[in-house]
Design a protein around this motif. Structure first.
Motif, PDB file in Angstrom:
ATOM      1  N   ASN A   5      11.361   7.970   2.575  1.00 15.58           N
ATOM      2  CA  ASN A   5      11.071   9.404   2.476  1.00 15.58           C
ATOM      3  C   ASN A   5       9.692   9.822   2.955  1.00 15.58           C
ATOM      4  O   ASN A   5       9.285  10.956   2.732  1.00 15.58           O
ATOM      5  N   TYR A   6       8.945   8.937   3.577  1.00 12.71           N
ATOM      6  CA  TYR A   6       7.686   9.357   4.198  1.00 12.71           C
ATOM      7  C   TYR A   6       8.011  10.103   5.482  1.00 12.71           C
ATOM      8  O   TYR A   6       8.916   9.729   6.234  1.00 12.71           O
ATOM      9  N   THR A   7       7.276  11.189   5.734  1.00 12.12           N
ATOM     10  CA  THR A   7       7.451  11.936   6.984  1.00 12.12           C
ATOM     11  C   THR A   7       6.130  12.597   7.365  1.00 12.12           C
ATOM     12  O   THR A   7       5.307  12.916   6.504  1.00 12.12           O
ATOM     13  N   HIS A   8       5.934  12.749   8.670  1.00 11.04           N
ATOM     14  CA  HIS A   8       4.729  13.410   9.159  1.00 11.04           C
ATOM     15  C   HIS A   8       4.828  14.924   9.009  1.00 11.04           C
ATOM     16  O   HIS A   8       5.917  15.487   9.021  1.00 11.04           O
ATOM     17  N   HIS A   9       3.672  15.570   8.927  1.00  9.37           N
ATOM     18  CA  HIS A   9       3.630  17.020   9.118  1.00  9.37           C
ATOM     19  C   HIS A   9       3.401  17.280  10.609  1.00  9.37           C
ATOM     20  O   HIS A   9       3.011  16.391  11.365  1.00  9.37           O
ATOM     21  N   LYS A  10       3.691  18.480  11.064  1.00  9.30           N
ATOM     22  CA  LYS A  10       3.497  18.790  12.464  1.00  9.30           C
ATOM     23  C   LYS A  10       2.050  19.184  12.744  1.00  9.30           C
ATOM     24  O   LYS A  10       1.285  19.360  11.779  1.00  9.30           O
ATOM     25  N   SER A  11       1.693  19.292  13.973  1.00 10.89           N
ATOM     26  CA  SER A  11       2.374  19.037  15.227  1.00 10.89           C
ATOM     27  C   SER A  11       1.803  17.772  15.858  1.00 10.89           C
ATOM     28  O   SER A  11       0.636  17.455  15.668  1.00 10.89           O
ATOM     29  N   MET A  41       0.816  -1.207   0.000  1.00 14.21           N
ATOM     30  CA  MET A  41       0.000   0.000   0.000  1.00 14.21           C
ATOM     31  C   MET A  41       0.855   1.265   0.000  1.00 14.21           C
ATOM     32  O   MET A  41       0.481   2.269  -0.572  1.00 14.21           O
ATOM     33  N   PHE A  42       2.026   1.252   0.661  1.00 13.28           N
ATOM     34  CA  PHE A  42       2.838   2.463   0.767  1.00 13.28           C
ATOM     35  C   PHE A  42       3.818   2.616  -0.393  1.00 13.28           C
ATOM     36  O   PHE A  42       4.486   3.636  -0.503  1.00 13.28           O
ATOM     37  N   LYS A  43       3.917   1.609  -1.260  1.00 16.77           N
ATOM     38  CA  LYS A  43       4.940   1.638  -2.298  1.00 16.77           C
ATOM     39  C   LYS A  43       4.704   2.746  -3.314  1.00 16.77           C
ATOM     40  O   LYS A  43       5.635   3.422  -3.737  1.00 16.77           O
ATOM     41  N   ASN A  44       3.464   2.937  -3.753  1.00 14.60           N
ATOM     42  CA  ASN A  44       3.187   3.870  -4.829  1.00 14.60           C
ATOM     43  C   ASN A  44       2.836   5.264  -4.319  1.00 14.60           C
ATOM     44  O   ASN A  44       1.970   5.409  -3.468  1.00 14.60           O
ATOM     45  N   LYS A  45       3.530   6.270  -4.863  1.00 15.20           N
ATOM     46  CA  LYS A  45       3.253   7.661  -4.524  1.00 15.20           C
ATOM     47  C   LYS A  45       2.822   8.403  -5.785  1.00 15.20           C
ATOM     48  O   LYS A  45       3.077   7.965  -6.901  1.00 15.20           O
ATOM     49  N   THR A  46       2.202   9.551  -5.555  1.00 14.40           N
ATOM     50  CA  THR A  46       1.802  10.412  -6.667  1.00 14.40           C
ATOM     51  C   THR A  46       1.970  11.854  -6.234  1.00 14.40           C
ATOM     52  O   THR A  46       2.013  12.150  -5.035  1.00 14.40           O
ATOM     53  N   SER A  47       2.068  12.760  -7.183  1.00 16.62           N
ATOM     54  CA  SER A  47       2.255  14.169  -6.834  1.00 16.62           C
ATOM     55  C   SER A  47       0.970  14.748  -6.257  1.00 16.62           C
ATOM     56  O   SER A  47      -0.133  14.385  -6.664  1.00 16.62           O
ATOM     57  N   PHE A  48       1.137  15.641  -5.292  1.00 19.12           N
ATOM     58  CA  PHE A  48       0.016  16.321  -4.649  1.00 19.12           C
ATOM     59  C   PHE A  48      -0.080  17.736  -5.208  1.00 19.12           C
ATOM     60  O   PHE A  48       0.941  18.373  -5.465  1.00 19.12           O
ATOM     61  N   VAL A  49      -1.301  18.236  -5.387  1.00 18.00           N
ATOM     62  CA  VAL A  49      -1.481  19.553  -6.022  1.00 18.00           C
ATOM     63  C   VAL A  49      -0.739  20.665  -5.302  1.00 18.00           C
ATOM     64  O   VAL A  49      -0.274  21.615  -5.930  1.00 18.00           O
ATOM     65  N   GLY A  50      -0.612  20.559  -3.988  1.00 15.92           N
ATOM     66  CA  GLY A  50       0.049  21.615  -3.223  1.00 15.92           C
ATOM     67  C   GLY A  50       1.558  21.481  -3.169  1.00 15.92           C
ATOM     68  O   GLY A  50       2.251  22.382  -2.713  1.00 15.92           O
ATOM     69  N   ASP A  58       5.697  12.773   1.579  1.00 15.69           N
ATOM     70  CA  ASP A  58       7.117  13.025   1.791  1.00 15.69           C
ATOM     71  C   ASP A  58       7.342  14.373   2.490  1.00 15.69           C
ATOM     72  O   ASP A  58       6.381  15.046   2.888  1.00 15.69           O
ATOM     73  N   LEU A  59       8.608  14.739   2.636  1.00 16.58           N
ATOM     74  CA  LEU A  59       8.944  15.972   3.354  1.00 16.58           C
ATOM     75  C   LEU A  59       8.359  17.198   2.682  1.00 16.58           C
ATOM     76  O   LEU A  59       7.891  18.120   3.356  1.00 16.58           O
ATOM     77  N   ALA A  60       8.365  17.245   1.356  1.00 13.81           N
ATOM     78  CA  ALA A  60       7.805  18.408   0.653  1.00 13.81           C
ATOM     79  C   ALA A  60       6.311  18.540   0.943  1.00 13.81           C
ATOM     80  O   ALA A  60       5.810  19.649   1.127  1.00 13.81           O
ATOM     81  N   TYR A  61       5.597  17.420   0.997  1.00 15.58           N
ATOM     82  CA  TYR A  61       4.170  17.468   1.350  1.00 15.58           C
ATOM     83  C   TYR A  61       4.003  17.932   2.794  1.00 15.58           C
ATOM     84  O   TYR A  61       3.156  18.793   3.089  1.00 15.58           O
ATOM     85  N   ALA A  62       4.809  17.379   3.694  1.00 19.25           N
ATOM     86  CA  ALA A  62       4.735  17.787   5.102  1.00 19.25           C
ATOM     87  C   ALA A  62       4.979  19.278   5.241  1.00 19.25           C
ATOM     88  O   ALA A  62       4.269  19.974   5.980  1.00 19.25           O
ATOM     89  N   ASN A  63       5.970  19.790   4.530  1.00 21.65           N
ATOM     90  CA  ASN A  63       6.267  21.223   4.589  1.00 21.65           C
ATOM     91  C   ASN A  63       5.114  22.056   4.037  1.00 21.65           C
ATOM     92  O   ASN A  63       4.839  23.158   4.530  1.00 21.65           O
ATOM     93  N   TYR A  64       4.445  21.555   3.001  1.00 21.48           N
ATOM     94  CA  TYR A  64       3.294  22.266   2.457  1.00 21.48           C
ATOM     95  C   TYR A  64       2.202  22.404   3.526  1.00 21.48           C
ATOM     96  O   TYR A  64       1.664  23.495   3.734  1.00 21.48           O
ATOM     97  N   ILE A  65       1.874  21.311   4.214  1.00 24.17           N
ATOM     98  CA  ILE A  65       0.866  21.370   5.272  1.00 24.17           C
ATOM     99  C   ILE A  65       1.339  22.303   6.386  1.00 24.17           C
ATOM    100  O   ILE A  65       0.584  23.159   6.871  1.00 24.17           O
TER     101      ILE A  65
END
Length: 202
Positions: free
Chosen positions: A127-133, A1-10, A88-95
């Protein structure tokens, strides 16, 4: 389930399964219901919440709504329970940069928020990472119990300190109990309840 990623609009990349699940519901009628409620209640804050799969979808939903300009990010309240790592980190940073009021609540040794594990460095599973907090209750979450707040994407001061021993997390089922409420309560009387759902409230 975690293998496939796709780009997020943000920005960044997110889990394909989570994102497709959100888009299916969004395009299947939620968008129309949301816009009807938004237009009938201008100026209201938006609260987005969910548990487990619903938590990942709630995160994506909040980020999507902010990106589309339907509601400004500073008027969105995102609160999730037992959220797996969603992007990933870029998504986390966006949130992080878009939705100031975003909290991931974690119950003690709940395994799901540690999936996929940070130490996993295998191709698309890395490269999966949570957004805060993070709000971590290292207890039974009874009324008045203390919690630790970690205002970072990932922090060893909160539940990440348990990642070295993920197998121990399988011994107890903390994922299905938040604030002493079972996510399976619906089995005993809520006929249309879906424990993986997420909720939008205006």
């Amino acid at each position: 389930m975690f293998k496939n990623k796709t780009s997020f609009v943000g920005g960044g990349n997110v889990n394909l399964y989570f994102y497709q699940a959100f888009l299916d519901i969004w395009n299947g009628g939620m968008r129309d219901d949301f816009l009807t409620l938004k237009n009938a209640n201008p100026g209201f804050e938006l609260w987005v919440t969910g548990h487990s799969l619903g938590a990942a979808m709630a995160s994506l939903c909040a980020g999507y709504i902010a990106y589309m300009g339907y509601i400004p990010g500073d008027k969105i309240k995102l609160v999730t329970y037992g959220q797996p790592r969603t992007g990933d980190l870029a998504y986390a940073n966006y949130i992080d940069n878009t939705i100031p009021f975003a909290y991931r609540i974690i119950h003690q040794d709940d395994l799901v928020p540690h999936l996929p594990p940070l130490a996993l460095e295998i191709g698309d599973l890395s490269n999966y990472t949570h957004h805060k907090s993070e709000i971590w209750y290292n207890n039974n979450m009874a009324v008045g119990q203390p919690y630790i707040e970690c205002d970072a994407n990932e922090s060893n001061q909160c539940s990440d300190q348990l990642e070295g021993n993920l197998f121990n997390m399988l011994k107890e089922d903390y994922h299905d109990y938040y604030f002493n409420v079972s996510v399976m309560f619906a089995v005993h009387g809520c006929p249309n309840y879906n424990p993986g759902r997420f909720i939008i409230k205006t």
